[in-house]
Design a protein around this motif. Structure first.
Motif, short mmCIF file in Angstrom:
data_model
loop_
_atom_site.label_atom_id
_atom_site.label_comp_id
_atom_site.label_asym_id
_atom_site.label_seq_id
_atom_site.Cartn_x
_atom_site.Cartn_y
_atom_site.Cartn_z
N LYS A 1 77.49 1.83 -0.73
CA LYS A 1 76.71 2.11 0.47
C LYS A 1 76.90 0.94 1.43
N VAL A 2 76.94 1.27 2.71
CA VAL A 2 77.18 0.23 3.70
C VAL A 2 76.08 -0.83 3.66
N THR A 3 74.85 -0.39 3.42
CA THR A 3 73.74 -1.32 3.51
C THR A 3 73.56 -2.17 2.27
N ASN A 4 74.11 -1.70 1.14
CA ASN A 4 73.85 -2.39 -0.11
C ASN A 4 74.78 -3.58 -0.29
N THR A 5 74.37 -4.74 0.20
CA THR A 5 75.27 -5.90 0.20
C THR A 5 75.45 -6.46 -1.20
N LYS A 6 74.40 -6.37 -2.03
CA LYS A 6 74.50 -6.93 -3.37
C LYS A 6 75.65 -6.26 -4.13
N LYS A 7 75.64 -4.93 -4.07
CA LYS A 7 76.68 -4.19 -4.76
C LYS A 7 78.05 -4.54 -4.22
N SER A 8 78.12 -4.77 -2.92
CA SER A 8 79.43 -5.03 -2.33
C SER A 8 80.00 -6.36 -2.82
N THR A 9 79.13 -7.36 -3.02
CA THR A 9 79.67 -8.61 -3.56
C THR A 9 80.17 -8.41 -4.97
N ILE A 10 79.42 -7.62 -5.77
CA ILE A 10 79.86 -7.38 -7.14
C ILE A 10 81.22 -6.69 -7.14
N SER A 11 81.35 -5.67 -6.30
CA SER A 11 82.62 -4.95 -6.32
C SER A 11 83.74 -5.84 -5.77
N ASN A 12 83.36 -6.74 -4.86
CA ASN A 12 84.37 -7.67 -4.37
C ASN A 12 84.85 -8.60 -5.47
N ILE A 13 83.89 -9.10 -6.27
CA ILE A 13 84.27 -9.98 -7.36
C ILE A 13 85.15 -9.23 -8.34
N GLY A 14 84.73 -8.01 -8.68
CA GLY A 14 85.53 -7.20 -9.59
C GLY A 14 86.94 -7.01 -9.08
N LYS A 15 87.03 -6.75 -7.79
CA LYS A 15 88.32 -6.55 -7.16
C LYS A 15 89.21 -7.79 -7.33
N PHE A 16 88.61 -8.97 -7.10
CA PHE A 16 89.43 -10.17 -7.18
C PHE A 16 89.77 -10.53 -8.62
N VAL A 17 88.89 -10.18 -9.56
CA VAL A 17 89.23 -10.43 -10.96
C VAL A 17 90.44 -9.59 -11.35
N ILE A 18 90.40 -8.31 -10.97
CA ILE A 18 91.54 -7.44 -11.30
C ILE A 18 92.81 -7.95 -10.63
N LEU A 19 92.67 -8.32 -9.35
CA LEU A 19 93.84 -8.83 -8.63
C LEU A 19 94.38 -10.07 -9.31
N ALA A 20 93.48 -10.95 -9.74
CA ALA A 20 93.92 -12.19 -10.39
C ALA A 20 94.68 -11.87 -11.67
N PHE A 21 94.18 -10.90 -12.44
CA PHE A 21 94.88 -10.54 -13.68
C PHE A 21 96.28 -10.01 -13.38
N ILE A 22 96.36 -9.11 -12.41
CA ILE A 22 97.68 -8.53 -12.11
C ILE A 22 98.63 -9.62 -11.60
N LEU A 23 98.10 -10.51 -10.75
CA LEU A 23 98.95 -11.58 -10.22
C LEU A 23 99.41 -12.49 -11.35
N LEU A 24 98.52 -12.75 -12.30
CA LEU A 24 98.89 -13.60 -13.43
C LEU A 24 100.05 -12.96 -14.19
N TYR A 25 99.92 -11.66 -14.44
CA TYR A 25 100.95 -10.91 -15.15
C TYR A 25 102.27 -10.96 -14.37
N LEU A 26 102.19 -10.78 -13.04
CA LEU A 26 103.42 -10.70 -12.25
C LEU A 26 104.05 -12.07 -12.02
N LEU A 27 103.21 -13.11 -11.89
CA LEU A 27 103.77 -14.40 -11.46
C LEU A 27 103.92 -15.41 -12.58
N PHE A 28 103.11 -15.29 -13.64
CA PHE A 28 103.21 -16.33 -14.67
C PHE A 28 104.62 -16.47 -15.24
#
Lengths: 293, 282
Positions: A14-41
């Motif tokens: 939801k646009v107004t739910n900022t708490k959830k958006s930070t959580i999903s943002n963190i989740g997004k970056f964790v996944i991105l970090a894992f994929i980047l680790l796999y691709l770049l390590f």
């Protein structure tokens, strides 16, 4: 609401739910970090290994950062091994193939795309279908033909195979590019008295130059990567490209992994440089070749 | 029309003629020992009967290998494409960084990973050492060997899947998302009712091209495990190489090539038709 805001919003329930958006943002970056680790390590690890001395490479536990920075692997591969010859050969094969293929394919695609005639669509389709033909089915007949024609173990043999392999793919990529050139431009050039071939070289190609450069790079990288057929037909050490020549470092005894890593680094440098310089264009070339009709 | 001629020459001499020649060879007993003789489907019979040949084994391994690689690469590519689509800062950096492994030749990639998977000196065993009792021989253990090959190949193909799906995402009209958000759609809803349906062609194309490529290309298995341990990673492509060079039986190699072609064509043609040709007509 700007486009980038909308993209951000997609990720929030939801646009107004900022708490959830930070959580999903963190989740997004964790996944991105894992994929980047796999691709770049693996790349990091290759670079690190190439700067180690053999004694350090053979130690357990392995060190994530070289304890002693050393160029000995590079000195060995560049001076005491035939690696420079392999790299030169790879450059030779890849450059010749990409230039010749792009030029011939431009002429073909220009004709098919700008001056359609009865059956030109079918010809396009035929080029597309060659993609389904496995290159592996060409191994046996080409080896037999080469033996009869004396092309076994020659540069020409490798080049012919690479061209046959890349030419249809190149047409498919160029089609997307040439279809975008407006017909009125070609018409006005015709009225000005240009011949049709002249239009190709002084109107169409200059306009699409960035795209053509990207396609040349893609064909270059594909030719650079070709392995199996070259491995089968080339025996002479001085004719081997790097993908085949790297077996030089696989000795009878243990592999000297720091030298191996140094030669890996040297052989992936062109890809690295091209991708850094022309990422956007390469992506566009690849997508037009794969998706657009 | 004349423009097509140089191209047709290339295709006819270097693709069409060899393919026909190969098909012809597959009906002939052609092994450099006995005189050539027409034996109709004899070579195919030999390949398909399980007693003498490794065809079924190779087919099984190729199938497992190619489907796992294509599925994993497409799924990871889908996730990665969505993340990259939503990133605002450092867009160019991330897109460049995720593209590298595509540009690295498969053979070089195999050697890079071979060093990571090494039993006694490999970094993977070191990183896992808190969790395992003794070092795992990744490349020479049954089952694990194929897994290492799948990891290596997927690594190479993720960027390609990502590029194609990302291009699809970017062609979706952003207003659609706006409308969906206004109507109170959650992320899951947006994903299943906008992203997947509008990107289905791209997803199918990415999957098919990667599948085709991995089904027939033995480069990784050849240099990573060499088909071993035993014949645990004996890809059809390696079988073909053995047929040509070790057994020097061209007739049977020809039949194998034809079977490889037919399998790819039967599976890939409808998928590519669905993913590329049909949408381009509309």
């Amino acid at each position: 609401m700007g486009l980038s805001d909308l993209r951000e919003i997609r990720w929030n329930r939801k646009v107004t739910n900022t708490k959830k958006s930070t959580i999903s943002n963190i989740g997004k970056f964790v996944i991105l970090a894992f994929i980047l680790l796999y691709l770049l390590f693996p790349l990091y690890w290759t670079f690190v290994t190439s700067f180690k001395k053999l004694t350090e490479v053979l130690q357990w536990p392995p060190t994530l950062i070289p304890r002693e920075f050393s160029l000995s692997a590079y000195i060995f591969t560049l001076i005491n091994s035939p690696l420079p010859i392999f790299i030169f050969n790879s450059f030779f094969y890849a450059t010749c193939t990409s230039l010749v293929v792009v030029i011939i394919a431009s002429i073909t695609t220009y004709g098919l795309s700008k001056y359609p005639y009865l059956g030109s669509k079918q010809i396009f389709m035929a080029f597309f279908l060659t993609r389904i033909i496995p290159p592996q089915i060409l191994w046996l007949p080409l080896i037999i033909m080469y033996t009869r024609m004396g092309l076994q173990d020659t540069r020409t043999g490798v080049l012919l195979f690479l061209m046959a392999l890349n030419y249809p793919l190149c047409i498919w990529m160029l089609k997307g590019l040439f279809d975008e050139v407006s017909d009125s431009l070609i018409d006005s050039a015709l009225i000005d008295g240009c011949t049709r071939m002249r239009i190709l070289f002084s109107v169409v190609i200059p306009i699409t130059m960035p795209g053509i450069a990207a396609i040349t790079i893609i064909v270059f990288l594909w030719s650079w990567a070709e392995f199996m057929f070259t491995y089968l037909i080339i025996d002479t050490e001085t004719l081997k490209p790097i993908t085949v020549g790297i077996y030089y470092f696989v000795g009878d005894q243990a592999v000297q992994w720091n030298n191996m890593a140094a030669s890996e680094v040297l052989s992936l440098l062109p890809a690295l440089i091209f991708i850094i310089l022309a990422q956007k264009r390469i992506v566009r070339g690849l997508t037009s070749g794969a998706v657009k009709g | 029309m004349l423009c097509t001629i140089p191209g047709l020459v290339v295709v006819v001499f270097l693709v069409a003629y060899p393919v026909c020649f190969n098909i012809f060879t597959s009906f002939v007993k052609y092994d450099n020992v006995s005189p050539k003789k027409f034996i109709a489907l004899g070579n195919y019979q030999w390949l398909l009967s399980s007693e003498y040949s490794d065809f079924r084994l190779g087919l099984k391994i190729s199938t497992i290998y190619s489907f796992s690689c294509a599925t994993l690469a497409t799924l990871t590519g889908l996730v990665l494409a969505q993340i990259l689509y939503s990133i605002r800062k450092g867009k160019g950096f991330f897109r460049t960084a995720t593209l590298f492994s595509w540009g690295i030749p498969l053979v070089i990639a195999s050697f890079i990973w071979k060093w990571i998977f090494s039993k006694d000196l490999g970094i993977l065993n070191y990183l896992l050492s808190p969790f395992i009792e003794e070092n795992i021989a990744w490349l020479t253990t049954r089952g694990l060997a194929l897994l290492t090959a799948i990891i290596t190949t997927t690594w190479h193909h993720i960027p390609f899947a990502m590029i194609i799906i990302l291009a699809g995402l970017e062609s979706i009209d952003p207003e659609l998302f706006e409308a969906a958000v206004m109507d109170g759609a959650g992320y899951n809803q947006i994903f299943w009712s906008i992203i997947i349906p509008l990107n289905r062609h791209q997803i199918v194309v990415a999957f098919t091209i990667i599948w085709m490529f991995t089904f027939r290309t033995p480069d990784v298995l050849f240099s990573l495990t060499g088909g071993g341990p035993g014949k645990n990673t004996y890809h059809l492509g390696i079988f073909l190489v053995d047929m040509i060079y070790r057994y020097v039986d061209f007739g049977k190699a020809g039949a194998l090539g034809v079977l490889l072609f037919l399998t790819t064509a039967v599976i890939a043609t409808p998928l590519l038709y669905y993913g590329i040709i049909r949408p381009s007509r509309n």
